[in-house]
Design an enzyme around this catalytic site. Structure first.
Site, short mmCIF file in Angstrom:
data_model
loop_
_atom_site.label_atom_id
_atom_site.label_comp_id
_atom_site.label_asym_id
_atom_site.label_seq_id
_atom_site.Cartn_x
_atom_site.Cartn_y
_atom_site.Cartn_z
N ASP A 95 14.78 -79.52 16.59
CA ASP A 95 15.35 -78.24 17.01
C ASP A 95 16.46 -77.74 16.09
OD1 ASP A 95 13.66 -77.69 19.17
OD2 ASP A 95 14.71 -79.17 20.40
N ASP A 156 6.41 -75.81 19.99
CA ASP A 156 7.69 -75.12 19.81
C ASP A 156 8.17 -75.19 18.36
OD1 ASP A 156 7.11 -76.48 22.22
OD2 ASP A 156 9.09 -76.12 23.03
N1 GLY Z 1 11.72 -75.75 23.13
C1 GLY Z 1 11.80 -76.19 24.46
C2 GLY Z 1 11.37 -75.19 25.43
O1 GLY Z 1 10.78 -74.17 25.08
O2 GLY Z 1 11.63 -75.38 26.61
#
Ligand code: GLY
Length: 378
Positions: A95, A156
């Site tokens: 992330d 993601d």
């Molecule tokens: N990237 C984590 C979510 O979308 O909850």
């Protein structure tokens, strides 16, 4: 959302609210809001929480739009606070894009400076270091040292790739974008199903690189279509298309978008559900999925009206039915969901608000290109 004029009007109401919100939010890194509608602090109680870049990103967007220096001041504070994360290896995961694109890189794009540039590079080095060359995937999460998540990648991550494209341009070192495109190619192959829907979690053998299976994650079930994951895919593949100019990424984004539009039409009486496969009588929504998808659809819509109109529909619904302009509360969008099985039912989420603002600013041509490349392609 009918057109650009309605987007301008909504942005001016949002600006009025956010200038009041910013004035009472010094030192805060919000994730959601408390029962009285006020921001909570520092994500899920950790400086490393994946959403900790989004309030900074909102502030940079608002600074870029209005020139109000309060927004810049608060955004710089958040960026500095996040330095603590660099020293916590368990909190350095894929992330890095979500955390440092809307903070350090946004700062660079709004107002170049060496410290922010360096933060962006450190974050990109970390992200690139998570690449598994046998499986061509970027490892998503960390584990407690038992190796249980070494072979895990998630959809993601398509949204974290712009950090790598940016770093290649910033350092003139192609390795970062080579890793990004190899991950994107892998995701095209293993994460997008034949009907255009996307899986959430992919599990690989970390040694051979063999794709083993998909898992359900935050959606309704394994094999279902978690809507935020669909939205990450629409916007994420579009971004890889914008940075590389490769048609295959736009084509993939359009396949996911077509399925998103088709599935949404099956529930005309509500916003975007948390999962397209949740029971039809389950009315729980995720406004964040709608806002993220709208950002991707606007970009795709620059060459195809169908996607632009779909974005206007999503934003119209959100702004007419799910937007709070009450200046006594800190959030913008309600009816969000962190995950289908979360105990928290419907909630507010800072990234829903971030992507709503980005989408509205795109409509009026005034967005700071945080996830997207700059006009010069950076
Ligand atoms: N990237 C984590 C979510 O979308 O909850």
């Amino acid at each position: 959302m009918k057109n650009t004029i309605s987007a301008y009007k909504t942005m001016s109401a949002i600006e009025k609210k956010l200038s009041a919100v910013a004035a009472r939010s010094r030192g805060i890194i919000p994730y959601s809001t408390t029962a009285d509608g006020r921001f909570d602090d520092t994500g899920e109680d950790s400086i490393c929480w994946w959403t900790n870049g989004f309030f900074g990103g909102m502030l940079w967007q608002m600074y870029n739009y209005t020139g109000n220096s309060l927004y810049k001041e608060l955004a710089e504070d958040i960026e500095k606070k996040l330095d603590e994360n660099f020293m916590l290896p368990w909190g350095m995961d894929h992330d890095s894009g979500f955390k440092w694109l809307p903070t350090a890189v946004a700062h660079c794009k709004a107002d170049w400076n060496e410290k922010s540039h360096n933060r962006g590079i450190i974050a990109a080095e970390n992200l690139a270091g998570r690449f598994n060359p046998n499986g061509n995937f970027i490892r998503a999460w960390n584990d407690s040292g038992d190796g249980s998540r070494v072979g895990t990648a998630i959809i993601d991550c398509m949204m974290n790739l712009p950090l790598l494209y940016w770093a290649s341009d910033a350092t003139k070192d192609p390795r970062f974008s080579q890793i990004a495109t190899r991950h994107a190619d892998m995701a095209m192959k293993h994460f997008v199903r034949s009907d255009g829907s996307a899986i959430h979690i992919g599990v690989f053998d970390p040694n051979s690189g063999e794709f083993l299976r998909s898992e359900g994650g935050q959606g309704y079930a394994t094999g279902s279509s978690w809507t935020r994951g669909q939205a990450w895919a629409i916007y994420g593949f579009t971004l890889s298309g914008l940075y590389t100019g490769e048609e295959k990424y736009f084509e993939t984004a359009k396949r996911v978008a077509d399925n998103f539009i088709l599935q949404s039409a099956k529930r005309p009486d509500m916003g975007i559900p948390i999962d397209f496969d949740q029971p039809l009588d389950c009315k729980r929504e995720d406004s964040s999925a709608a806002a993220i998808a709208a950002c991707g659809l606007i970009e795709l819509g620059k060459t195809n009206e169908k996607y632009y109109n779909a974005a206007l529909d999503l934003l119209g619904f959100l702004c007419e039915n799910r937007l709070s302009l009450d200046e006594n509360t800190d959030y913008l969008l309600w009816n969000c969901a962190d995950s289908f099985w979360s105990n928290r039912e419907q909630m507010t989420l800072i990234y829903a608000d971030y992507y709503l603002i980005e989408a509205l600013l795109k409509l009026v041509g005034k967005d700071l290109p945080i996830f997207t490349p700059t006009k010069e392609g950076k």
